[in-house]
Motif scaffolding. Structure first.
Motif, short mmCIF file in Angstrom:
data_model
loop_
_atom_site.label_atom_id
_atom_site.label_comp_id
_atom_site.label_asym_id
_atom_site.label_seq_id
_atom_site.Cartn_x
_atom_site.Cartn_y
_atom_site.Cartn_z
N ASP A 190 0.84 -1.21 0.00
CA ASP A 190 0.00 0.00 0.00
C ASP A 190 0.87 1.26 0.00
OD1 ASP A 190 -2.13 -1.70 0.08
OD2 ASP A 190 -2.65 -1.32 2.18
N GLY A 191 1.90 1.25 0.83
CA GLY A 191 2.81 2.39 0.87
C GLY A 191 3.56 2.57 -0.43
N HIS A 192 3.92 1.45 -1.06
CA HIS A 192 4.63 1.52 -2.34
C HIS A 192 3.74 2.17 -3.40
CE1 HIS A 192 7.09 -0.70 -5.65
NE2 HIS A 192 7.56 0.51 -5.41
N ARG A 193 2.47 1.80 -3.43
CA ARG A 193 1.56 2.40 -4.41
C ARG A 193 1.38 3.90 -4.16
NH1 ARG A 193 -1.14 -2.75 -4.12
NH2 ARG A 193 -2.33 -2.09 -2.28
N THR A 194 1.25 4.27 -2.90
CA THR A 194 1.08 5.70 -2.57
C THR A 194 2.31 6.49 -2.98
OG1 THR A 194 -0.43 5.27 -0.73
CG2 THR A 194 0.80 7.33 -0.66
N MET A 195 3.50 5.99 -2.64
CA MET A 195 4.72 6.71 -2.98
C MET A 195 4.95 6.75 -4.48
SD MET A 195 7.13 8.59 -1.97
CE MET A 195 7.16 8.41 -0.18
N ALA A 196 4.64 5.67 -5.17
CA ALA A 196 4.82 5.64 -6.62
C ALA A 196 3.97 6.71 -7.29
CB ALA A 196 4.47 4.25 -7.15
N ALA A 197 2.71 6.84 -6.87
CA ALA A 197 1.81 7.82 -7.48
C ALA A 197 2.30 9.25 -7.21
CB ALA A 197 0.39 7.63 -6.94
N ARG A 198 2.72 9.52 -5.98
CA ARG A 198 3.19 10.86 -5.64
C ARG A 198 4.46 11.22 -6.41
NH1 ARG A 198 3.96 11.43 0.57
NH2 ARG A 198 4.33 13.59 -0.05
N THR A 199 5.37 10.27 -6.47
CA THR A 199 6.64 10.53 -7.15
C THR A 199 6.43 10.72 -8.64
OG1 THR A 199 7.86 9.28 -5.47
CG2 THR A 199 8.94 9.59 -7.59
N LEU A 200 5.58 9.91 -9.24
CA LEU A 200 5.30 10.07 -10.67
C LEU A 200 4.72 11.45 -10.97
CD1 LEU A 200 4.97 9.04 -13.57
CD2 LEU A 200 2.74 8.09 -12.89
N ASP A 201 3.78 11.91 -10.17
CA ASP A 201 3.16 13.22 -10.42
C ASP A 201 4.20 14.34 -10.41
OD1 ASP A 201 0.65 12.14 -10.70
OD2 ASP A 201 0.01 12.58 -8.64
N VAL A 202 5.08 14.31 -9.42
CA VAL A 202 6.09 15.37 -9.31
C VAL A 202 7.10 15.29 -10.44
CG1 VAL A 202 7.98 16.25 -7.89
CG2 VAL A 202 5.81 15.64 -6.82
N LEU A 203 7.57 14.09 -10.75
CA LEU A 203 8.59 13.95 -11.79
C LEU A 203 8.01 14.21 -13.19
CD1 LEU A 203 10.67 10.90 -10.54
CD2 LEU A 203 11.13 13.34 -10.28
#
Length: 403
Positions: free
Chosen positions: A223-236
């Motif tokens: 769950d944490g991996h999915r949350t971090m992946a989405a946040r990181t993708l948006d910023v990058l």
């Protein structure tokens, strides 16, 4: 430059606990015992499997490079870690991802506080916490655990940027080797090298709260991996101008972790991800910075530790190129292999790293070198612990050599 032939990387826990083949065989035996209703045998097999197979695995996935049928035992162990997490644990992992910037600040503060407290008291306290059930979260205190590192770089948006710099959070969690002597760490070194070479880079907004996702992926917090992946993708996505600029990270494991984010992203986001390009700072330096830098002041000898991530990324050649720029003679030990520090494995289970690095450490300590280098902070920690020599990021050495 003298390069010693590096042997094919193998499982770093083979001499300490189990090999990939043994992990698979034991898993099969547990499944067979379960299917046969043999509860006594199943319990006996499972009693030691948690540590001997799941917890001790470095999960570096180098086994897939040697397996004739490309079985990724590391990925299997990550899945087993995820399956044993309760819903409460998964929610805690997801909450940590949402508040990652605050979590990193807390760890940095805790490490700095720990360094002013009596070591025996710290060892007793952390040992007690581990016995209460936190053995996979809290390491027993050791004197060589670094202080907290510097804050990640502040945002910058030059108009002529040629890349986006994603400074790895591991360099903020742990201070660099030699920090007490003024060593700046790999992020600061990379930015200085860029300025010296006349190459402008963007540092994205909200970087302090982002991560490549490796800590969650490795420990099975899906769950944490999915949350971090989405946040990181948006910023990058925004910082890279929708993929126009490459994204550069200063830790090889984090570069590799960024490349693996699709596994945690929904299908609707994968087209955006596919447009992004990830480049390790060592490879970016070899291609774009070295030709524009002043002639380095070269050391005589350098011991170099490639990482499992440089093998996956295919950048061992770039690593050697940068190392050769700072030293007349570069040695990669014949007994090179994964150090098994694996982010936190070396902290939580130091016996694994001790076993994995024994042959390489003996080779290194039999000689004398002017410097010791790698390209990932926790691997540098693992090799420093194994050899008693100060391993640093190769870009820190290049920064000093061209200053």
């Amino acid at each position: 430059m003298r390069l010693l032939r590096a042997r094919l990387p193998v499982c770093p826990t083979a001499d300490a606990t189990t090999t990939p083949r043994q992990r698979i065989a034991l898993s099969r035996e547990i499944a067979l015992a379960t299917a046969a209703g043999d509860e006594e045998r199943r319990r006996a097999l499972e009693a030691d499997y948690g540590y001997a197979a799941v917890d001790s695995c470095a999960a570096d996935s180098l086994c897939v490079t040697a397996c004739p049928v490309t079985i990724d035992t590391g990925a299997v162990m990550k899945r087993l870690r995820a399956e044993r997490h309760s819903p409460t644990a998964q929610r805690a992992g997801e909450a940590t991802a949402r508040h990652w910037g605050t979590a990193v600040k807390g760890v940095r503060a805790a490490l700095n506080t720990a360094h002013v407290l009596p070591a025996p008291a710290l060892r007793a306290a952390t040992g007690a916490i581990r016995r209460l059930g936190a053995a996979e979260l809290v390491p027993t205190w050791a004197d060589d655990i670094p202080r907290g590192g510097p804050a990640r770089p502040a945002a910058r948006r030059p108009e002529d940027a040629r890349a986006v710099f994603f400074a790895a959070c591991i360099g903020s969690v742990f201070a660099p080797e030699g920090a007490s002597d003024g060593s700046p760490g790999s992020a600061a070194a990379f930015l200085r090298l860029c300025e010296r070479a006349g190459v402008a880079v963007t540092v994205p907004d909200r970087l302090a709260g982002l991560c490549c996702g490796t800590p969650w992926q490795s420990k099975g917090y899906t769950d944490g991996h999915r949350t971090m992946a989405a946040r990181t993708l948006d910023v990058l996505w925004e910082a890279s101008d929708h993929g126009r600029l490459p994204v550069v990270s200063d830790a090889s494991s984090c570069t590799h972790g960024l490349e693996q984010l699709p596994g945690a992203l929904p299908e609707s986001d994968r087209a955006r991800f596919a447009a992004l390009r990830f480049v390790d700072s060592v490879a970016f330096t070899a291609e774009h910075l070295l030709p524009a830098l002043p002639e380095p002041r070269r050391l005589g000898t350098l011991a170099l530790h490639p990482t499992c991530s440089t093998a996956h990324l295919g950048i061992d050649g770039a690593l050697r190129t940068v190392a050769a720029a700072v030293s007349e003679e570069v040695t990669v030990p014949d007994n090179w292999g994964c150090c098994a520090f694996a982010g936190d494995r070396g902290l939580l289970h130091p016996e694994i790293t001790a076993s994995a690095t024994a042959a390489q450490a003996a080779e290194i300590t039999a000689g004398t070198y002017d410097a010791y280098a790698s390209c990932n902070r926790t691997c540098e920690m693992g090799m420093s612990r194994a050899t008693g020599r100060p391993y640093r990021h190769v870009l820190e050495l290049l920064d000093e050599a061209t200053a």
